[in-house]
Every structure is written in structure tokens, then in C-alpha cells.
Design a protein around this motif. Structure first.
Motif, PDB file in Angstrom:
ATOM      1  N   ASN A  36     -29.361 -34.314   6.237  1.00 36.04           N
ATOM      2  CA  ASN A  36     -28.785 -35.594   5.791  1.00 36.04           C
ATOM      3  C   ASN A  36     -29.722 -36.784   5.928  1.00 36.04           C
ATOM      4  O   ASN A  36     -29.426 -37.841   5.389  1.00 36.04           O
ATOM      5  N   GLY A  37     -30.803 -36.662   6.683  1.00 32.51           N
ATOM      6  CA  GLY A  37     -31.620 -37.823   7.021  1.00 32.51           C
ATOM      7  C   GLY A  37     -32.855 -37.971   6.148  1.00 32.51           C
ATOM      8  O   GLY A  37     -32.876 -37.567   4.982  1.00 32.51           O
TER       9      GLY A  37
ATOM     10  N   SER B 119     -28.355 -41.981  10.213  1.00 30.37           N
ATOM     11  CA  SER B 119     -29.173 -41.006   9.476  1.00 30.37           C
ATOM     12  C   SER B 119     -28.603 -40.726   8.090  1.00 30.37           C
ATOM     13  O   SER B 119     -29.355 -40.575   7.121  1.00 30.37           O
ATOM     14  N   ASN B 120     -27.290 -40.639   7.999  1.00 30.08           N
ATOM     15  CA  ASN B 120     -26.665 -40.393   6.689  1.00 30.08           C
ATOM     16  C   ASN B 120     -27.000 -41.520   5.724  1.00 30.08           C
ATOM     17  O   ASN B 120     -27.260 -41.275   4.537  1.00 30.08           O
TER      18      ASN B 120
ATOM     19  N   TYR C 261     -30.105 -33.695  10.926  1.00 30.31           N
ATOM     20  CA  TYR C 261     -30.935 -34.754  10.341  1.00 30.31           C
ATOM     21  C   TYR C 261     -31.738 -34.216   9.158  1.00 30.31           C
ATOM     22  O   TYR C 261     -31.891 -34.895   8.151  1.00 30.31           O
ATOM     23  N   LYS C 262     -32.212 -32.986   9.277  1.00 27.28           N
ATOM     24  CA  LYS C 262     -33.031 -32.437   8.185  1.00 27.28           C
ATOM     25  C   LYS C 262     -32.180 -32.271   6.928  1.00 27.28           C
ATOM     26  O   LYS C 262     -32.695 -32.335   5.821  1.00 27.28           O
TER      27      LYS C 262
END
Lengths: 446, 340
Positions: free
Chosen positions: A387-388, A328-329, A384-385
């Protein structure tokens, strides 16, 4: 997303754990809104999309972000395989393999399709190669835009949709149908297919030819023409030793970011001729990444012809050996990462793909085995919100994947066994115990 | 990036032994998004080297502090490059695969650097504490959302005390929650140094009886239990949380009297300090690791613990007075019986 109620998170996690349909999570609002506002600026319509109204965006189709009521932007209009540009550098603008018509079985003569970007064997540095890649990308983007113009001009002349046009703001005012670019907001989208395979191929070329000097570009091209057959050692190096996108490895992701920028910059250079609609970039591969795998020649990342390409913005299959957070990053980084702002809203984010980017991650079902783990999974979504990307689909690992991993361990290096204080990849634990793990997962016992 | 292969051991520049310098340590693996090694989402670092030699160890490659060469045949294409590369003649290609002569192998890792398939791997990689902190901080967004952080596991982190201290200090400076997973076989001074930068101590109690402990792990538990008895003062001073972990090993620690003795020790010496006591079911997935190290595993044919056994031991643990909300059990039980 930052203010989504816990109850809704819980509901999503429950839905995913029941696996009745794999829901597509689209509410990573901040990254999406950053993309929309950027699109307004780049498309010269900041009066129509800006920070005062961007909260009103909504997805259409699958995950394609759009404004509401005045927006008739096309999505998945064009699907462009970025990997072709790498091939065209190696071949000075010609197909590596002749096209064989599947109906007649006849093969076509190889033509000079793209520009000749010079003899790759004279490239002294990887930067030379990347410059040539940029030129070939400019060519395929232009060609794709020109091809689209054929259908766009036909729709413009013969395909009026008056009922729809009555419902979209701008058409009435301009006296033009939606198919004539009448809507206030009317982009058309170029979707990149095969992003990660393209990046990984460039990384492999950089590693094998320029860094390690394991082969020359001519030798590599020969190996690709031979579909890697007879070049097993070089192929193994490409697959295993060359860096890959999707591991949160900064140097690799930085090249991936360059590829993203090259693709986006070239896309923004084009408008349809008949309707003056601005092209914008997106990454939504539908199923082309599977079908195109048979069309595209072998690639420098070690993939043979016939094997799947990478899907949308996802890392290549099995390349994400550092797990879901690293995966994700990497996705967040190639979309542009974050700004230095601390406003707490979308201004902290950069997103170069306003139309959205499809991202799928496969989890071991043990991540949802009890309330404590469900909480951990919920936290992953919250991370995730930050870094993704903009759209995430969660798949649960199917035991059949593990069976395939027993047979083809090289394609499944990323599968991790998670047990307290224990550290091992699935492919390394031995056949007998693999069978036991497969049995456990098949019965929902982790 | 963790590149394949590794630095040569013993190339530490002079002077890095002094406290306060950016010391290098040897680690086996960095496992991101760990869900089993403490609260929240964590990155677990497996350090190499352990003072214990537990018969049942499921990470046998973590026991020796030296880099170790292993051959994992699943991806090997039999190219023979490793054999040709080795200057010591330590590798032989046989029909069963690559055989490592451990008497000859000097652990230089040259073959691992050349292997096209990563089938030959030198386990153990040197990292600078500051580089490791940068790598670990990559998942900070997930740590913050999950109240997770970093767990130093092993092996045994207290065996590399200055490196461990450097890493923990670096993490704390960035506001990252830290957990230290220890067998407790270290000086009390070491714990005194590390606890100010440790938010959670994961402390193993494997056995109370000293002779049995020595039989199973190779060392007496005298120092381990002494450390535990002195812990409450430190825990209070540094606000460090304490979890106790007990491996449930068939034929060794899977007895009610063992669990009872550990429970009583906790009640008598650590009253009110333990927020979780976890009974970890035996894990049989270490078998191939032993084979790759050229070793035999005493537990290679041992079956997983039965579910009803884990439940009985859990009840026994609760009965000691440690408390129902504090005792947990985890891990895999026999395939048809599931897990908790």
C-alpha cells in the motif's frame, strides 16, 4: 520485496530496534519497478527499460532509482517548491512578501514574476482556483527548467568527464560525454519540495473559502501577509478543521493526487536544450523543507513563516493523526495506487515518481518492545510494500518530541498512547501523566 | 472521513431497528494499527455505552451510550465561539476555561461543530454499519500480512447487538478476521448471534465473587459467568477462539485469591478452550478523561502496579493449571520497573 526472505526482514527489524543508524528501506521493488517501466514509456525508451530488464534497477545517491551500466540520469538536479504556485495564484503572479537580501538587509521591489491568473476574488468555484494553480505550476516548472539550463549548458561545454564516460554505455557509441547527455539513459530530475504543505494549503482554501465560507480569498491573503498574526481564529480553523493529506481520507487524498498529476505532467513537458535530457519527477527534499520554511511566506494550511514545510512525500508534520497505516495508504494512493492486474508482480502497481519519493514515519519505540511486537512491525513493512511508497525511513520517537508536544500540543496531535483496550492521544492525558510517559520512554520502559 | 462533530442522536430513520437493515451505531473512536487488542495489526473500534460501571475504567467516556460534550483545554485559544453558539446557555467561559453545565447541555454538538481548535468535542459519532466496514477495510493489506483484523471494543459492543452484528458480518464477507472484546454482560442469545461472525472472543473475567464484582462494577457477575459456562459448545461450533482478560487493579483484583479463583473457574468450565489468559496491569492514564467529563476518579491518585506483584500474580495464575504458555501479563508498571 514480495519474495524477500524472512531472515532479511528479521535482520532489518533488529537493526531498526537497535537504532544504530536509521536504515533507509528501499526494497519496495514492485512500486519502484512500476515507476521505472512507466519512465521508460513516458521517456520513449521502452527498448531500454521494460519488463524484461527492470529487475536490474538500483538506487543511487539516497533512494533514486536508476538502471545499471547505461544510466547517467541526474538526481536532485532541481528542487522546486510547489507551494510557490499557491502563493502566485493569490497574488496574481507576484511575491506576497518582498525579498530581503540577508547580506545587505535591503528589500527588493516586488515584480510581476508569474503570469496573472486573474483576480482570485472573482473565482466562483474551487475548480477556478485549481486551474489557476495549474497555470502557475506550469510557470514555476518552466522557470526551474530554464534556470537549470544555465548550468547544464556550461557543463555541456566545459565539464567533460572522460573517465566516467568510458564506464557508462552510450557515450563511446555516440561520441558524447555523460555531461553532454551521452549515456543511453540520461534523464534529469525535478524534485518537488513541500508537497503536503501545498496540498494542505489547497485543501484549506477549498474548505475555508469555498465550502465553509469562513473568509474570502482576499481575507485569507491578508492573513498570510500578516503571517496569521491577528487572525488566530481563521488560522485555528485552517490548522484543525480543514482536511489534510496523510489520513487515508479519500476526498483529501484525491486532491493530493491531482496535485501530483499536475506536477508530473508539467515536468514531463520539458527537456534540456543543450543536451536534450528529458525531465522526470521525484520527491526528495533533502533539508530544503526546513530552510525554505524561513523563505516561504505563511501558508493557507495555518503554517507561519519560519515553521518547517513538509518533507518530500510525507504528510505535514503532525497531520497523520490516523497512524502509520493511514499515512502509508495516502502515500501509495498519491503515487497512483494500484492497477486492476493480479499478476503478482510490479504490474499491479502505479508509480508516478520514477526517481523515488522519500517517506519517513516516526514510531513509538514500544512497537519493538518484544518478539511479538517485532513480528507485528515486520507485518507493517509487508503491508507497506502493498500500500505504501518506494522508500521508507523509520524514526523512533525521541522523548524530546514529547516534551515539545507538552508545550505545543497543536503541532503533535497525532501522538497516540497505545495500551490494551485504552484510547487516548498523548496531548490529552494531562501534564503529570505526560511526564510519567516521557520518563518511561526515556528509560526504554514502555 | 471522520469529520469533527457528530450526527444528532435519535435521528435514525424509522425501521432501522429491524434486523438485516444497515443499522447505525454510536462509536467513540477508530484506532488504526492497534498492537494491543488481539493478534497482528488491528483496527480497534471503541463503541459507546457499557452495562458495567467499573470503578477503575480507563475509558469513562465509553460508559454512557449518549453523546457527551467535553472541553480539552490544551489547544483552546479562548475565542468564546462555543459560548456564543450554545442555544441552551450551557457553556461559560471562566479563567480556568470553558465550564459545561451538564444539566443544560442537550448534546446537540452545535458548539463542537463551530469550535476552530477542536477543543470542544462531542464524543460519540453515529456510523452506518456499511460505512464503518468500508472504513475498517482500508487496512486490509496490513491485516492480511499480520494475521490481524478488526477488534470491536468499547464500551460494550453487545449493547448495540444489531449494529455489531452488521459490522462483523460485513467484515467477514470481506475475509477480515474479527475480534469481539466483551465484558460478557449480555444475553446468551446475543452471543449465539454474534459468534458465527466472530473469530476471536476477548472475554473479561474481572472477579469471581459475585458481591465483590457488584461492588467494583455495579453489577453482579451471575449472568457473565453463566454465559461463560455455556460458551464451550458455541466456540466449538463456530471455531471461535477465546482469550480471557483480567484487569489487575490495586486494592481490588490484585489479590492472589482472586487470580486463583478465576484460574479455577477457567480450568473447571473452559478446559481446553482458552488460548490466552492475559493479566492487564492497571492503567492510570484515564485521569484527565474524568476531569473533562466533570467527574472524580476513585483511582486518580493510585500508583501503577509493581512489577514484582504482576510477576507473582502471573505465577499464581500459572499454578491454577491454566498453563504456562497461555498466561501472559501486559501493561505498564511503576516507571522505574519497566513492562513486559
Amino acid at each position: 520485496m514480495r519474495i524477500i526472505p524472512e531472515k532479511l526482514y528479521d535482520f532489518c527489524v533488529e537493526m531498526i530496534s537497535r537504532a544504530d543508524g536509521a536504515p533507509f528501506l528501499l526494497n519496495f521493488d514492485e512500486r519502484s519497478m512500476a515507476g521505472m517501466v512507466g519512465q521508460g514509456q513516458k521517456g520513449g525508451i521502452s527498448d531500454l527499460i521494460n519488463e524484461t530488464n527492470v529487475h536490474d534497477y538500483a538506487p543511487v545517491g539516497c533512494l533514486e532509482n536508476t538502471m545499471v551500466g547505461n544510466d547517467r540520469s541526474g538526481t536532485v538536479d532541481n528542487n522546486l517548491n510547489l507551494l510557490k504556485a499557491v502563493e502566485l495564484v493569490l497574488t496574481r503572479g507576484k511575491d506576497l512578501n518582498p525579498y530581503v537580501d540577508p547580506m545587505t538587509g535591503k528589500s527588493e521591489k516586488i515584480r510581476q514574476d508569474g503570469p496573472c491568473t486573474g483576480d482570485p476574488n472573482t473565482f466562483d468555484t474551487f475548480e477556478n482556483f485549481l486551474d489557476a494553480f495549474k497555470e502557475q505550476t506550469a510557470f514555476i516548472v518552466k522557470k526551474c527548467a530554464a534556470l537549470y539550463e544555465l548550468s547544464e549548458s556550461l557543463r555541456n561545454s566545459y565539464f567533460a568527464t572522460p573517465y566516467l564516460s568510458c564506464l557508462v554505455k552510450g557515450c563511446l557509441e555516440k561520441g558524447r560525454d555523460v555531461t553532454q547527455g551521452g549515456a543511453e539513459i540520461s534523464f534529469t530530475t525535478l524534485e518537488a519540495v513541500t508537497y503536503a504543505t501545498t496540498v494542505d494549503s489547497l485543501l484549506a482554501i477549498q474548505y475555508l473559502v469555498f465550502d465553509e465560507k469562513a473568509c474570502s480569498l482576499a481575507e485569507l491573503t491578508r492573513a498570510l501577509k500578516d503571517n496569521w498574526e491577528g487572525h488566530e481564529i481563521l488560522r485555528a480553523k485552517a490548522k484543525n478543521r480543514a482536511p489534510k493529506y496523510g489520513r487515508d481520507d479519500d476526498p483529501a487524498d484525491s486532491l493530493a493526487r491531482q496535485v501530483m498529476t499536475i506536477f508530473c505532467d508539467e515536468t514531463w513537458k520539458h527537456k534540456t536544450i543543450s543536451t536534450l535530457r528529458q525531465f522526470r519527477p521525484g520527491m526528495l527534499s533533502w533539508n530544503y523543507w526546513a530552510a525554505d520554511g524561513h523563505v516561504m511566506a505563511a501558508s493557507a494550511d495555518g503554517r507561519q513563516r519560519g515553521q518547517f514545510l513538509s518533507n518530500a512525500i510525507c504528510p505535514s508534520n503532525g497531520a497523520d493523526i490516523k497512524g502509520p497505516t493511514a499515512n502509508s495508504n495516502s502515500v501509495g494512493k498519491v503515487l497512483g495506487g494500484k492497477t486492476k492486474e493480479t499478476t503478482g508482480d510490479f504490474k499491479e502497481f502505479i508509480n508516478d515518481l520514477p526517481n523515488g519519493a522519500s517517506h519517513t514515519i516516526t514510531f513509538n519505540p514500544s512497537i519493538l518492545k518484544d518478539p511479538t511486537h517485532k513480528d507485528k512491525f515486520k507485518s507493517f513493512l509487508k503491508g507497506y510494500k502493498e500500500n505504501g511508497g518506494t522508500a521508507l525511513q523509520i524514526n523512533m520517537l525521541d522523548p524530546s518530541v514529547l516534551v515539545d508536544a507538552q508545550k505545543n500540543p497543536g503541532d503533535h496531535r497525532h501522538l497516540l498512547v497505545r495500551i490494551t483496550g485504552y484510547n487516548a492521544y498523548f496531548t490529552s492525558i494531562g501534564k503529570e501523566l505526560q511526564d510519567e510517559v516521557i520518563k518511561r520512554i526515556s528509560h526504554g520502559n514502555f | 472521513m471522520m469529520t469533527p462533530g457528530t450526527d444528532r442522536p435519535g435521528t435514525d430513520p424509522k425501521g432501522t431497528d429491524r434486523p438485516g437493515t444497515d443499522r447505525r451505531g454510536i462509536i467513540l473512536e477508530i484506532q488504526r494499527m492497534s498492537t494491543e487488542d488481539g493478534p497482528g495489526l488491528r483496527t480497534t473500534v471503541f463503541l459507546k455505552g457499557c452495562p458495567l460501571n467499573c470503578r477503575w475504567c480507563h475509558n469513562p467516556e465509553s460508559i454512557s451510550p449518549k453523546p457527551q460534550l467535553v472541553w480539552n483545554g490544551v489547544g483552546c485559544i479562548g475565542c468564546g465561539i462555543c459560548v456564543d453558539t450554545c442555544s441552551q446557555g450551557a457553556l461559560t467561559a471562566t479563567p480556568e476555561g470553558i465550564v459545561i453545565d451538564r444539566g443544560r447541555c442537550k448534546g446537540c454538538g452545535e458548539c463542537a461543530r463551530e469550535c476552530p481548535t477542536l477543543s470542544i468535542v462531542l464524543l460519540g459519532e453515529k456510523w452506518r454499519a456499511s460505512d464503518l466496514v468500508n472504513e475498517l477495510a482500508k487496512d486490509q493489506a496490513y491485516f492480511l500480512q499480520s494475521k490481524g483484523g478488526v477488534t470491536l471494543s468499547g464500551g460494550e459492543a453487545t449493547l448495540q447487538p444489531r449494529f455489531t452484528h452488521g459490522v462483523l458480518t460485513g467484515l467477514k464477507a470481506r475475509g477480515i478476521h474479527t475480534a469481539l472484546d466483551t465484558c460478557g454482560m449480555c444475553s446468551f442469545d446475543c452471543l449465539e448471534t454474534l459468534l458465527p461472525v466472530t473469530d476471536l472472543l476477548l472475554f473479561d473475567i474481572k472477579e469471581i465473587d459475585a458481591r465483590r464484582h457488584e461492588k467494583f462494577t455495579g453489577v453482579s457477575n451471575e449472568r457473565i459467568l453463566d454465559n461463560l459456562k455455556q460458551l464451550p459448545g458455541l466456540l466449538g461450533a463456530f471455531k471461535t477462539d477465546l482469550w480471557i482478560r483480567t484487569p489487575i487493579i490495586p486494592g481490588a483484583t490484585d489479590r492472589e485469591e482472586t487470580i486463583r479463583a478465576i484460574g479455577e473457574f477457567i480450568v473447571n468450565n473452559l478446559e481446553g478452550r482458552v488460548s490466552r489468559w492475559e493479566l492487564c496491569a492497571f492503567n492510570n492514564l484515564g485521569k484527565e478523561k474524568y476531569t473533562r467529563l466533570g467527574e472524580q476518579w476513585a483511582y486518580g491518585a493510585t500508583l501503577l502496579v509493581e512489577r514484582k506483584k504482576m510477576e507473582a500474580l502471573y505465577l499464581e495464575a500459572v499454578k491454577t493449571g491454566v498453563g504456562e504458555g497461555i498466561v501472559f501479563w501486559s501493561g505498564s508498571v511503576r516507571p522505574d520497573q519497566g513492562t513486559l
